[in-house]
Motif scaffolding. Structure first.
Motif, short mmCIF file in Angstrom:
data_model
loop_
_atom_site.label_atom_id
_atom_site.label_comp_id
_atom_site.label_asym_id
_atom_site.label_seq_id
_atom_site.Cartn_x
_atom_site.Cartn_y
_atom_site.Cartn_z
N GLY A 262 0.24 15.35 -4.44
CA GLY A 262 -1.05 15.63 -3.76
C GLY A 262 -1.85 14.20 -3.87
O GLY A 262 -2.77 13.95 -3.03
N ALA A 263 -1.40 13.38 -4.89
CA ALA A 263 -2.55 11.97 -4.98
C ALA A 263 -1.98 11.11 -3.87
O ALA A 263 -2.84 10.14 -3.63
CB ALA A 263 -2.33 11.51 -6.36
N GLY A 264 -0.71 11.32 -3.55
CA GLY A 264 -0.19 10.12 -2.64
C GLY A 264 -1.04 10.26 -1.14
O GLY A 264 -0.88 9.48 -0.22
N SER A 265 -1.74 11.59 -1.10
CA SER A 265 -2.63 11.68 0.34
C SER A 265 -3.79 10.89 0.49
O SER A 265 -4.38 10.74 1.35
CB SER A 265 -2.75 13.09 0.48
N LYS A 266 -3.92 10.40 -0.88
CA LYS A 266 -5.33 9.30 -0.73
C LYS A 266 -5.08 8.19 0.03
O LYS A 266 -3.99 7.71 0.12
CB LYS A 266 -5.86 9.05 -2.25
N GLN A 267 -5.87 7.19 0.10
CA GLN A 267 -5.89 5.99 0.82
C GLN A 267 -5.60 4.88 -0.16
O GLN A 267 -6.78 4.62 -0.79
CB GLN A 267 -6.93 5.64 1.70
N TRP A 268 -4.38 4.62 -0.69
CA TRP A 268 -4.17 3.57 -1.72
C TRP A 268 -4.09 2.22 -1.21
O TRP A 268 -3.50 2.14 -0.11
CB TRP A 268 -2.78 4.13 -2.49
N ASP B 260 1.01 -1.46 0.11
CA ASP B 260 0.02 -0.13 0.01
C ASP B 260 0.76 1.13 -0.08
O ASP B 260 0.43 2.36 -0.69
CB ASP B 260 -0.94 0.01 1.30
N LYS B 261 2.05 1.21 0.63
CA LYS B 261 2.81 2.48 0.95
C LYS B 261 3.53 2.60 -0.25
O LYS B 261 3.76 3.69 -0.84
CB LYS B 261 3.84 2.28 1.98
N ILE B 262 3.71 1.46 -1.22
CA ILE B 262 4.61 1.57 -2.56
C ILE B 262 3.44 2.23 -3.33
O ILE B 262 3.85 3.06 -4.21
CB ILE B 262 4.80 0.18 -2.90
N CYS B 263 2.19 1.79 -3.15
CA CYS B 263 1.14 2.65 -4.19
C CYS B 263 1.32 3.96 -3.91
O CYS B 263 1.25 4.91 -4.85
CB CYS B 263 -0.07 1.89 -3.82
N ALA B 264 1.02 4.59 -2.57
CA ALA B 264 0.92 5.85 -2.50
C ALA B 264 2.25 6.68 -2.71
O ALA B 264 2.19 7.60 -3.27
CB ALA B 264 0.76 5.98 -0.85
N THR B 265 3.26 6.12 -2.65
CA THR B 265 4.52 6.97 -2.95
C THR B 265 4.76 6.72 -4.55
O THR B 265 4.97 8.04 -4.79
CB THR B 265 5.91 5.89 -2.62
N ILE B 266 4.30 5.93 -5.17
CA ILE B 266 4.46 6.12 -6.78
C ILE B 266 3.33 7.14 -7.17
O ILE B 266 3.57 7.90 -8.00
CB ILE B 266 4.30 4.67 -7.47
N ALA B 267 2.04 7.22 -6.66
CA ALA B 267 1.08 8.06 -6.94
C ALA B 267 1.58 9.44 -6.56
O ALA B 267 1.27 10.36 -7.44
CB ALA B 267 -0.20 7.73 -6.23
N GLU B 268 2.15 9.70 -5.62
CA GLU B 268 2.88 11.24 -5.29
C GLU B 268 3.76 11.54 -6.28
O GLU B 268 3.86 12.90 -6.56
CB GLU B 268 3.23 10.97 -3.66
#
Length: 365
Positions: free
Chosen positions: A157-163, A144-152
């Protein structure tokens, strides 16, 4: 004598310079130099598109009746290809870059480049996705953290979502089975450029999401909105469709040996099992070679539920995005060359055509 003249000359000097300071500054001037921060601001009040860029400072742009784009990334000017919104209040949900908005961005395939960068290895993470997390459920939390890091990295700003990574596990933090379909919210989900993947879970539970935008239904895009079959448009297509899921075609755990020990294993030892993967783009050889329906047989692909058949493959469905076949092992590894199915002697997550990528969904668009 010198000390006597200095006080008398200072007022006279200031008086002579005063009219010069305001020269050229009026309400009709489009550009104003703010001084030491090298910031430049450009604005337009007429119809049409406005674009602004800055080097080392803040930039704002505005328009009436047109599209507006802005960039302030250390002097590099970035243009936008779609209708975007730039927020001056710092609200990350309305920031934009190179098309799309964070308001919709809620799905992507992790690109090879991103996984190489975050793992620090040219072979990627393999089946160990802990990414610094420890304890029960570490593999899922790390993914999940990998997803948020890549999104950001793709869209600030996108990394602040719950991925959430679309991964199943034998046991989560509470020791209970985890099904990928239960981790990702209720939809809808859109790619980086605002194209629909699915409105709800019912649409997801098909070989290909039933209402997906035609441009992405058979070639899911990565975090930059680029179809993953050809991540570098200047190069030919590559064989990279195998995506880690550990999941069956209902979005539920495939088997106890299909998750690389719940995404914590990468040695390639047979005790780690063989990860179940889906296909980000469907594969249909037709005729000989690999079968297209679950339970069929073909060269290198035995039948049998779970990942305990005579060789890599398991139940085969070359079109299903969630559950297509079993990879050969959990070790890090990349195979982008078309050579058929997973190779029994190459116990990596990419042996059948991939690099250990996976799907990322945001709980809300």
């Amino acid at each position: 004598m010198t000390r006597t003249y200095r006080p008398l000359l200072l007022p006279l000097t200031l008086a002579l310079l005063a009219p010069v300071v305001g020269v050229g500054c009026s309400s009709s001037d489009p550009e104003v130099d703010n001084g030491g921060d090298n910031s430049t601001s450009t604005s337009s009040s007429s119809g049409g598109n406005t674009t602004s860029s800055s080097s080392g400072g803040n930039t704002t742009s505005s328009s009436s009746g047109g599209n507006s784009t802005s960039s302030s990334s250390g002097g590099n000017t970035t243009s936008s290809s779609g209708n975007t919104t730039s927020s001056s209040s710092g609200d990350p949900t309305t920031s934009s870059s190179s098309g799309g908005t964070t308001e919709k961005f809620s799905f992507f395939v992790t690109s090879l480049v991103a996984l190489q960068e975050l793992s620090g290895s040219q072979d990627g993470f393999g089946g160990d996705l802990r990414f610094g997390e420890t304890g029960a459920g570490a593999g899922l939390r790390g993914a999940d953290k990998i997803c948020a890091t890549i999104a950001e990295k793709s869209m600030p700003g996108a990394g602040s979502k719950q991925w959430r990574a679309f991964l199943s596990a034998v046991a989560g933090e509470d020791g209970k089975q985890v099904n990928a379909i239960d981790r990702i919210g209720e939809g809808p989900w859109y790619d980086r450029l605002g194209r629909l993947l699915a409105n709800n879970k019912e649409e997801l539970l098909n070989d290909r999401p039933s209402a997906a935008d035609p441009a992405i239904i058979d070639d899911f895009p990565n975090e930059d909105g680029v179809p993953n079959h050809q991540p570098d448009p200047s190069q030919p297509e590559v064989d990279n469709h195998d995506m880690l899921t550990g999941t069956n075609d209902k979005g539920q755990l495939y088997s106890a040996t299909a998750t690389c020990k719940d995404w914590t294993a990468k040695s390639g030892d047979t005790s780690e099992g063989r990860p179940r993967v889906g296909h980000s783009w469907p594969r249909n050889f037709g005729g000989g070679g690999f079968p297209t329906g679950g339970g069929s047989t073909g060269a290198g692909f035995p039948t049998g539920g779970g990942s305990t058949g005579a060789g890599p493959g398991g139940n085969i469905n070359m079109a299903n995005w969630m559950s297509s076949l079993d990879e050969a092992g959990c070790a890090p590894g990349i195979n982008l060359l078309e050579q058929g199915g997973p190779l029994p002697g190459t116990v990596t997550v990419g042996s059948g055509g991939g690099y250990g990528g996976f799907y990322c969904f945001a709980l809300t668009p």
